[in-house]
Design an enzyme around this catalytic site. Structure first.
Site, short mmCIF file in Angstrom:
data_model
loop_
_atom_site.label_atom_id
_atom_site.label_comp_id
_atom_site.label_asym_id
_atom_site.label_seq_id
_atom_site.Cartn_x
_atom_site.Cartn_y
_atom_site.Cartn_z
N GLU A 149 -43.86 -0.95 -38.01
CA GLU A 149 -42.65 -1.39 -38.72
C GLU A 149 -41.93 -2.47 -37.91
O GLU A 149 -41.79 -2.36 -36.71
CB GLU A 149 -41.74 -0.17 -38.95
CG GLU A 149 -40.50 -0.47 -39.74
CD GLU A 149 -40.80 -1.25 -41.00
OE1 GLU A 149 -41.59 -0.78 -41.83
OE2 GLU A 149 -40.24 -2.36 -41.17
N PHE A 150 -41.42 -3.48 -38.63
CA PHE A 150 -40.76 -4.59 -37.95
C PHE A 150 -39.28 -4.74 -38.33
O PHE A 150 -38.67 -5.75 -38.02
CB PHE A 150 -41.51 -5.91 -38.23
CG PHE A 150 -42.88 -5.92 -37.62
CD1 PHE A 150 -43.07 -6.35 -36.32
CD2 PHE A 150 -43.97 -5.46 -38.33
CE1 PHE A 150 -44.33 -6.33 -35.73
CE2 PHE A 150 -45.24 -5.43 -37.75
CZ PHE A 150 -45.42 -5.86 -36.44
N GLU A 153 -32.63 -2.96 -36.92
CA GLU A 153 -31.43 -2.19 -37.23
C GLU A 153 -30.29 -3.16 -37.52
O GLU A 153 -30.18 -4.20 -36.87
CB GLU A 153 -31.06 -1.28 -36.05
CG GLU A 153 -32.01 -0.11 -35.92
CD GLU A 153 -31.77 0.71 -34.67
OE1 GLU A 153 -30.67 0.65 -34.10
OE2 GLU A 153 -32.70 1.42 -34.25
N ASN A 209 -42.82 -7.30 -29.91
CA ASN A 209 -41.61 -6.93 -29.16
C ASN A 209 -41.63 -7.48 -27.75
O ASN A 209 -40.59 -7.89 -27.22
CB ASN A 209 -41.45 -5.40 -29.14
CG ASN A 209 -40.79 -4.90 -30.42
OD1 ASN A 209 -40.39 -5.70 -31.27
ND2 ASN A 209 -40.65 -3.60 -30.56
N GLY A 254 -27.31 -13.37 -22.70
CA GLY A 254 -26.35 -12.28 -22.88
C GLY A 254 -26.41 -11.31 -21.72
O GLY A 254 -26.69 -11.69 -20.58
N CYS A 261 -36.08 0.01 -28.94
CA CYS A 261 -37.43 -0.56 -29.03
C CYS A 261 -37.83 -1.41 -27.83
O CYS A 261 -38.76 -1.06 -27.11
CB CYS A 261 -37.57 -1.37 -30.32
SG CYS A 261 -37.52 -0.31 -31.77
N LYS A 264 -38.30 0.32 -24.24
CA LYS A 264 -39.40 1.29 -24.15
C LYS A 264 -40.74 0.63 -24.49
O LYS A 264 -41.77 0.99 -23.91
CB LYS A 264 -39.12 2.50 -25.04
CG LYS A 264 -39.55 2.38 -26.48
CD LYS A 264 -39.49 3.73 -27.19
CE LYS A 264 -39.62 3.59 -28.70
NZ LYS A 264 -40.85 2.96 -29.18
N1 LIG Z 1 -35.33 1.89 -34.62
C1 LIG Z 1 -35.95 0.75 -34.85
O1 LIG Z 1 -35.34 -0.29 -35.02
C2 LIG Z 1 -37.45 0.70 -34.93
C3 LIG Z 1 -38.08 -0.43 -35.46
C4 LIG Z 1 -39.47 -0.45 -35.53
C5 LIG Z 1 -40.21 0.63 -35.07
N2 LIG Z 1 -39.57 1.71 -34.54
C6 LIG Z 1 -40.39 2.84 -34.11
O2 LIG Z 1 -40.35 3.84 -35.12
C7 LIG Z 1 -40.39 5.14 -34.54
C8 LIG Z 1 -39.17 5.94 -34.97
O3 LIG Z 1 -38.03 5.29 -34.46
P1 LIG Z 1 -36.56 5.67 -34.95
O4 LIG Z 1 -35.64 4.68 -34.35
O5 LIG Z 1 -36.58 5.86 -36.43
O6 LIG Z 1 -36.39 7.09 -34.22
P2 LIG Z 1 -35.34 8.23 -34.55
O7 LIG Z 1 -35.21 9.02 -33.33
O8 LIG Z 1 -34.12 7.64 -35.19
O9 LIG Z 1 -36.07 9.10 -35.69
C9 LIG Z 1 -37.15 9.95 -35.45
C10 LIG Z 1 -36.96 11.19 -36.33
O10 LIG Z 1 -38.12 12.00 -36.25
C11 LIG Z 1 -37.71 13.35 -36.33
N3 LIG Z 1 -38.78 14.23 -35.86
C12 LIG Z 1 -39.23 14.43 -34.61
N4 LIG Z 1 -40.23 15.33 -34.59
C13 LIG Z 1 -40.42 15.70 -35.87
C14 LIG Z 1 -41.29 16.63 -36.52
N5 LIG Z 1 -42.18 17.34 -35.84
N6 LIG Z 1 -41.21 16.77 -37.86
C15 LIG Z 1 -40.31 16.06 -38.56
N7 LIG Z 1 -39.45 15.18 -38.01
C16 LIG Z 1 -39.50 15.01 -36.70
C17 LIG Z 1 -36.45 13.40 -35.49
O11 LIG Z 1 -35.67 14.53 -35.76
C18 LIG Z 1 -35.79 12.08 -35.88
O12 LIG Z 1 -34.88 12.25 -36.97
C19 LIG Z 1 -40.49 4.92 -33.03
O13 LIG Z 1 -41.84 4.92 -32.68
C20 LIG Z 1 -39.92 3.52 -32.86
O14 LIG Z 1 -40.43 2.88 -31.73
C21 LIG Z 1 -38.22 1.77 -34.46
#
Ligand SMILES: NC(=O)c1ccc[n+]([C@@H]2O[C@H](COP(=O)([O-])OP(=O)(O)OC[C@H]3O[C@@H](n4cnc5c(N)ncnc54)[C@H](O)[C@@H]3O)[C@@H](O)[C@H]2O)c1
Length: 432
Positions: A149-150, A153, A209, A254, A261, A264
Site C-alpha cells: 500500500e502506498f 496518512e 520508502n 525539516g 513507515c 521502520k
Molecule cells: N500507516 C501508513 O501510512 C501505512 C502506509 C502504507 C503501508 N503501511 C503498512 O501497513 C501495515 C499496517 O499499518 P497501519 O498503520 O495500518 O497499522 P495500525 O497499527 O494502525 O493497524 C494495524 C491493526 O491490525 C490489528 N491487528 C493486529 N493483530 C491482529 C490480528 N491478529 N487480527 C486482527 N487484527 C489485528 C491491530 O489491532 C491494528 O488495529 C504496516 O505493515 C505498515 O507498514 C502503513
C-alpha cells in the site's frame, strides 16, 4: 466481490472502506474490540480527512461490516487482505508475528479456495512464509499475493481512490485477473497496474520508502551545510527542484522524518540487506542523518539560550509527525520534547488533532493548551513542529504581545525569515 480485511488500522480501515465504496462487500476484522465497537457505530478511531463520511455511507448500505470474528469473516470471503502491523523489533528488523499469526488463523478458518493478499509492508520472502504457514494448516486450495500500500496518512482516501500506481505481486494468472478486476474502478484514468513477481512487489514498497527517506535526509544535510556556509536552503531547494530530473517533491528540509513507515522501513531494509549478505551503504547514513536532525531544534534552542533552558517556557505548535493526521508514531516531537525536558525547560504544546496521542506519549510531563495562542503567554520561545495549515498565517501581532521573548524556531521553514525579523521576531529556521 467478498473481501475480508484483517487489521482495521490506518491502512486496513481506509482500504476496506474504499473497496466497499466501489461496490464490494467488505468485512473488516480487528482484535482490538474497542476499535470494532467504535467502528460499528460509524465512529473512526483515527483522524483521516473524509473517512467518517465514507464510513457512514458504506455501513448504511451494508457493504461494510466490522467484526471481531476472523474465522466467520474469512469463510464469507474470497479475497483476504492482511493489513496488520509490522512494527520494528529492537534490532530494527520487522516483527512479523502479527502477519504469521493471522496467516495461521486464516488457514484454520478456510472453507474453500481463498486468495490471501499481504497489504502490510513486509520484507522479501514473507509471502512465501505465509504460504508455507497456510499450507501447513489446511488442505483447501489457496493462492498468495502481495499488494503493498502506498497511501499517505492525511490524504489516504484520495491516494487510495486515485493511486499513482497499483503494485501487484502475483504468480498465478487467475489471481492477477481477480485483483485487476478489483482495482479497475480506481485506475480508470490510466494509471498503471504494475504486475510483477511477489518478491519484487515486496521489495518495491521498501525501495519507494527508502528513496523518499533518502531525499529527506539528503535535503536536511544540505540545509545544515547551507547554514554553515551562509547559503539559503530555501533558494537552493527551489533551484534544484525545478530540474525535471530531480523534481520538487520531498525536498523540504525539516526536523527529520517520522511516522509509522519511513523509520521502520529504512531499518527493516538495512536488516534485510544484512540477511542477504549485501550490506547497504546509503541507508545507514540516511538513518543517521535523520536521528541527528530530530535533535536540531533543541540544539538551536540551547545555543540561543546560552546552554541553559532551565525554567524557560517553550511552546510547541504541532505534535503529529505531519499535518492532517493524529499519528504520533516516531514523531520528531517526541525527541524534541524529551530533549527540552532533559534540559529543564517547561514545555507547553498544542496540536489540532494529536492531543490524545500526545497525552499518551508525554502524560503529565508537559502542559497542553486549548489553542495555539494560549500556550504562548509568557513563553520564551515558540517551536513550530508540524506545518498544519492553521499555523501558516497566524496573528503575529498577537503573538508578539503574548510572548515573553519573541523567538521562533521554525522547524518546517514555513515563515518568511525577513518578514518575521522586520516585525521584531528572532527567527531560526532549518538551513536559512
Ligand atoms: N500507516 C501508513 O501510512 C501505512 C502506509 C502504507 C503501508 N503501511 C503498512 O501497513 C501495515 C499496517 O499499518 P497501519 O498503520 O495500518 O497499522 P495500525 O497499527 O494502525 O493497524 C494495524 C491493526 O491490525 C490489528 N491487528 C493486529 N493483530 C491482529 C490480528 N491478529 N487480527 C486482527 N487484527 C489485528 C491491530 O489491532 C491494528 O488495529 C504496516 O505493515 C505498515 O507498514 C502503513
Amino acid at each position: 466481490m467478498n473481501i475480508c480485511m484483517i487489521g482495521a488500522g490506518y491502512v486496513g480501515l481506509v482500504t476496506g472502506t474504499c473497496l466497499a465504496e466501489s461496490g464490494n462487500e467488505v468485512r473488516c476484522v480487528d482484535i482490538d474490540k474497542r476499535k470494532i465497537s467504535l467502528l460499528k457505530k460509524g465512529k473512526t478511531p483515527i483522524y483521516e480527512p473524509g473517512l467518517e463520511l465514507l464510513l457512514a455511507r458504506n455501513i448504511k448500505e451494508k457493504r461494510l461490516i466490522f467484526a471481531s470474528d476472523l474465522a466467520r469473516s474469512v469463510k464469507d470471503s474470497l479475497i483476504i487482505f492482511i493489513a496488520v502491523g509490522t512494527p520494528p523489533r529492537d534490532d530494527g528488523s520487522s516483527d512479523l508475528s502479527q502477519v504469521y499469526d493471522v496467516a495461521r488463523k486464516i488457514a484454520r478458518a478456510m472453507n474453500g479456495y481463498k486468495i490471501v493478499v499481504t497489504k502490510s509492508t513486509v520484507p522479501v520472502g514473507t509471502a512465501e512464509e505465509v504460504r508455507s504457514i497456510i499450507a501447513g494448516e489446511t488442505r483447501h486450495p489457496f493462492a498468495v499475493a502481495s499488494n503493498p500500500e502506498f497511501l499517505k496518512e492525511g490524504a489516504a482516501i484520495d491516494d487510495f481512490m486515485k493511486p499513482d500506481r497499483i503494485i501487484l505481486g502475483v504468480e498465478d494468472p487467475h489471481v492477477e485477473e481477480v485483483l485487476n478486476e478489483l482495482y479497475a474502478p480506481f485506475v480508470r484514468t490510466g494509471n498503471p497496474v504494475l504486475t510483477m513477481n511477489i518478491r519484487s512487489a515486496e521489495m518495491t514498497k521498501y525501495a519507494a520508502n527508502a528513496m523518499l527517506a533518502t531525499r529527506i535526509s539528503f535535503m536536511n544535510e544540505m540545509a545544515n551545510l547551507c547554514e554553515a556556509a551562509g547559503a539559503d536552503v530555501n533558494a537552493v531547494r527551489a533551484g534544484i527542484g525545478s530540474d525535471p530530473r530531480i523534481g520538487p517533491s520531498f525536498l523540504f528540509p525539516g526536523i527529520g522524518y517520522g511516522g509509522s513507515c519511513f523509520p521502520k522501513d529504512v531499518q527493516a531494509m538495512i536488516k534485510t540487506a544484512e540477511k542477504h549478505h549485501h550490506p547497504l551503504l546509503i541507508l545507514p547514513s540516511v538513518e543517521a542523518v535523520n536521528r541527528k536532525q530530530k535533535g536540531i531544534l533543541a540544539q538551536k534552542a540551547l545555543k540561543r539560550f546560552k546552554g541553559n533552558l532551565k525554567g524557560k517556557i517553550i511552546a510547541l505548535w504541532g505534535l503529529s509527525f505531519k499535518p492532517n493526521t493524529d499519528d504520533m508514531r516516531e514523531a520528531p516531537s517526541i525527541t524534541i520534547v524529551n530533549a527540552l525536558l532533559k534540559q529543564g525547560a517547561t514545555v507547553r504544546a498544542y496540536d489540532p488533532v494529536a492531543m490524545p496521542g500526545a497525552r499518551n506519549a508525554f502524560g503529565t510531563k508537559i502542559q497542553y493548551g486549548k489553542d495555539n495562542y494560549s500556550i504562548l503567554k509568557d513563553a520564551d520561545a515558540l517551536m513550530l513542529l508540524t506545518e498544519w495549515n492553521e499555523f501558516r498565517r497566524p496573528n503575529f501581532e498577537r503573538m508578539l504581545l503574548l510572548m515573553k521573548t519573541p523567538v521562533i524556531f521554525d522547524g518546517r521553514n514555513i515563515y518568511s525569515p525577513r518578514k518575521l525579523k522586520e516585525m521584531g521576531f528572532e527567527y531560526y529556521g532549518i538551513g536559512c
